[in-house]
Design a protein around this motif. Structure first.
Motif, PDB file in Angstrom:
ATOM      1  N   ALA A  99       8.980   1.313  16.792  1.00 67.54           N
ATOM      2  CA  ALA A  99      10.103   1.073  15.884  1.00 67.54           C
ATOM      3  C   ALA A  99       9.934  -0.245  15.141  1.00 67.54           C
ATOM      4  O   ALA A  99      10.237  -0.332  13.951  1.00 67.54           O
ATOM      5  CB  ALA A  99      11.421   1.077  16.662  1.00 67.54           C
ATOM      6  N   GLN A 100       9.427  -1.253  15.818  1.00 66.89           N
ATOM      7  CA  GLN A 100       9.266  -2.572  15.212  1.00 66.89           C
ATOM      8  C   GLN A 100       8.164  -2.604  14.155  1.00 66.89           C
ATOM      9  O   GLN A 100       8.148  -3.474  13.289  1.00 66.89           O
ATOM     10  CB  GLN A 100       8.971  -3.612  16.292  1.00 66.89           C
ATOM     11  N   ASN A 101       7.246  -1.653  14.213  1.00 65.13           N
ATOM     12  CA  ASN A 101       6.078  -1.696  13.322  1.00 65.13           C
ATOM     13  C   ASN A 101       5.921  -0.497  12.390  1.00 65.13           C
ATOM     14  O   ASN A 101       5.014  -0.491  11.563  1.00 65.13           O
ATOM     15  CB  ASN A 101       4.807  -1.849  14.165  1.00 65.13           C
ATOM     16  N   ILE A 102       6.793   0.503  12.528  1.00 61.32           N
ATOM     17  CA  ILE A 102       6.601   1.721  11.735  1.00 61.32           C
ATOM     18  C   ILE A 102       6.650   1.467  10.232  1.00 61.32           C
ATOM     19  O   ILE A 102       5.902   2.064   9.466  1.00 61.32           O
ATOM     20  CB  ILE A 102       7.593   2.838  12.164  1.00 61.32           C
ATOM     21  N   ARG A 103       7.502   0.574   9.784  1.00 55.36           N
ATOM     22  CA  ARG A 103       7.589   0.269   8.354  1.00 55.36           C
ATOM     23  C   ARG A 103       6.238  -0.234   7.833  1.00 55.36           C
ATOM     24  O   ARG A 103       5.759   0.207   6.786  1.00 55.36           O
ATOM     25  CB  ARG A 103       8.683  -0.765   8.093  1.00 55.36           C
ATOM     26  N   LYS A 104       5.603  -1.145   8.567  1.00 53.81           N
ATOM     27  CA  LYS A 104       4.296  -1.677   8.150  1.00 53.81           C
ATOM     28  C   LYS A 104       3.214  -0.603   8.215  1.00 53.81           C
ATOM     29  O   LYS A 104       2.315  -0.567   7.380  1.00 53.81           O
ATOM     30  CB  LYS A 104       3.917  -2.869   9.019  1.00 53.81           C
ATOM     31  N   VAL A 105       3.303   0.277   9.211  1.00 55.73           N
ATOM     32  CA  VAL A 105       2.326   1.360   9.361  1.00 55.73           C
ATOM     33  C   VAL A 105       2.397   2.311   8.162  1.00 55.73           C
ATOM     34  O   VAL A 105       1.368   2.743   7.645  1.00 55.73           O
ATOM     35  CB  VAL A 105       2.570   2.138  10.682  1.00 55.73           C
ATOM     36  N   LEU A 106       3.608   2.617   7.718  1.00 52.72           N
ATOM     37  CA  LEU A 106       3.794   3.598   6.650  1.00 52.72           C
ATOM     38  C   LEU A 106       3.692   3.022   5.248  1.00 52.72           C
ATOM     39  O   LEU A 106       3.521   3.766   4.278  1.00 52.72           O
ATOM     40  CB  LEU A 106       5.154   4.286   6.819  1.00 52.72           C
ATOM     41  N   GLU A 107       3.777   1.715   5.125  1.00 52.12           N
ATOM     42  CA  GLU A 107       3.786   1.069   3.814  1.00 52.12           C
ATOM     43  C   GLU A 107       2.584   1.463   2.950  1.00 52.12           C
ATOM     44  O   GLU A 107       2.747   1.914   1.813  1.00 52.12           O
ATOM     45  CB  GLU A 107       3.809  -0.447   4.011  1.00 52.12           C
ATOM     46  N   THR A 108       1.388   1.316   3.445  1.00 52.43           N
ATOM     47  CA  THR A 108       0.181   1.623   2.662  1.00 52.43           C
ATOM     48  C   THR A 108       0.062   3.103   2.327  1.00 52.43           C
ATOM     49  O   THR A 108      -0.135   3.452   1.157  1.00 52.43           O
ATOM     50  CB  THR A 108      -1.089   1.100   3.373  1.00 52.43           C
ATOM     51  N   PRO A 109       0.185   4.011   3.315  1.00 50.95           N
ATOM     52  CA  PRO A 109       0.071   5.426   2.930  1.00 50.95           C
ATOM     53  C   PRO A 109       1.172   5.879   1.970  1.00 50.95           C
ATOM     54  O   PRO A 109       0.909   6.659   1.053  1.00 50.95           O
ATOM     55  CB  PRO A 109       0.144   6.197   4.248  1.00 50.95           C
ATOM     56  N   TYR A 110       2.380   5.366   2.145  1.00 52.04           N
ATOM     57  CA  TYR A 110       3.460   5.754   1.239  1.00 52.04           C
ATOM     58  C   TYR A 110       3.222   5.224  -0.169  1.00 52.04           C
ATOM     59  O   TYR A 110       3.514   5.896  -1.150  1.00 52.04           O
ATOM     60  CB  TYR A 110       4.816   5.286   1.774  1.00 52.04           C
ATOM     61  N   HIS A 111       2.690   4.022  -0.292  1.00 51.58           N
ATOM     62  CA  HIS A 111       2.354   3.488  -1.621  1.00 51.58           C
ATOM     63  C   HIS A 111       1.269   4.331  -2.275  1.00 51.58           C
ATOM     64  O   HIS A 111       1.309   4.566  -3.499  1.00 51.58           O
ATOM     65  CB  HIS A 111       1.921   2.020  -1.543  1.00 51.58           C
TER      66      HIS A 111
END
Length: 155
Positions: free
Chosen positions: A104-116
């Motif tokens: 939960a603490q890191n999911i935003r950073k994990v998804l940032e690159t693929p979503y961009h």
């Protein structure tokens, strides 16, 4: 994940406006009848397209017209006129940063690159599609359906 239906209504309106040039005065009521949308929705869409510089709509009398050649109008321009932050919010990330879970603490950073990457691909694809190409496809379809009979937009 879905691109707003306002975009398809806007494309519908723009093709109608293009095809009606010199044939019919294009008003929000006429476009509402053609699209099956409420005239207020049409006026809001036309207002956004006007603000983006894609169309001109004389006050009072109506009669929308394209201000830009259809070959210079991209699907991305149409979409962003209606949804200014649309592509950047195409895929959302749930709020969970305050949780103790390391995922939960890191999911935003994990998804940032693929979503961009996805957002950039969608933007690139939409920039490659012009109103002119959609007008040509419309005309091809009508020609196939009517055996080369011209389209009549008059009601």
């Amino acid at each position: 994940m879905q691109i707003s239906m306002k975009c398809s209504i806007a494309v519908h309106c723009l093709i109608f406006i293009h095809e009606a040039k010199g044939i019919a005065k294009v008003t929000s009521n006429l476009l509402a009848e053609s699209t099956g949308s409420n005239p207020v929705v049409i006026r809001n869409i036309l207002s956004a397209l006007k603000k983006a510089g894609l169309i001109a709509v004389p006050r009072g009398t109506g009669g929308a017209e394209l201000r830009v050649d259809p070959s210079q109008i991209t699907l991305y321009q149409i979409y962003t006129a209606l949804e200014p932050n649309g592509v950047t919010s195409l895929i959302g990330i749930h709020a969970c940063e305050g949780r103790q879970c390391p995922v939960a603490q890191n999911i935003r950073k994990v998804l940032e690159t693929p979503y961009h990457k996805i957002e950039d691909a969608v933007k690139k694809a939409m920039e490659e599609i012009t109103l002119q190409s959609m007008v040509e496809e419309f005309r091809r379809l009508v020609s196939d359906q009517n055996g080369s009979t011209p389209v009549s937009l008059e009601q």
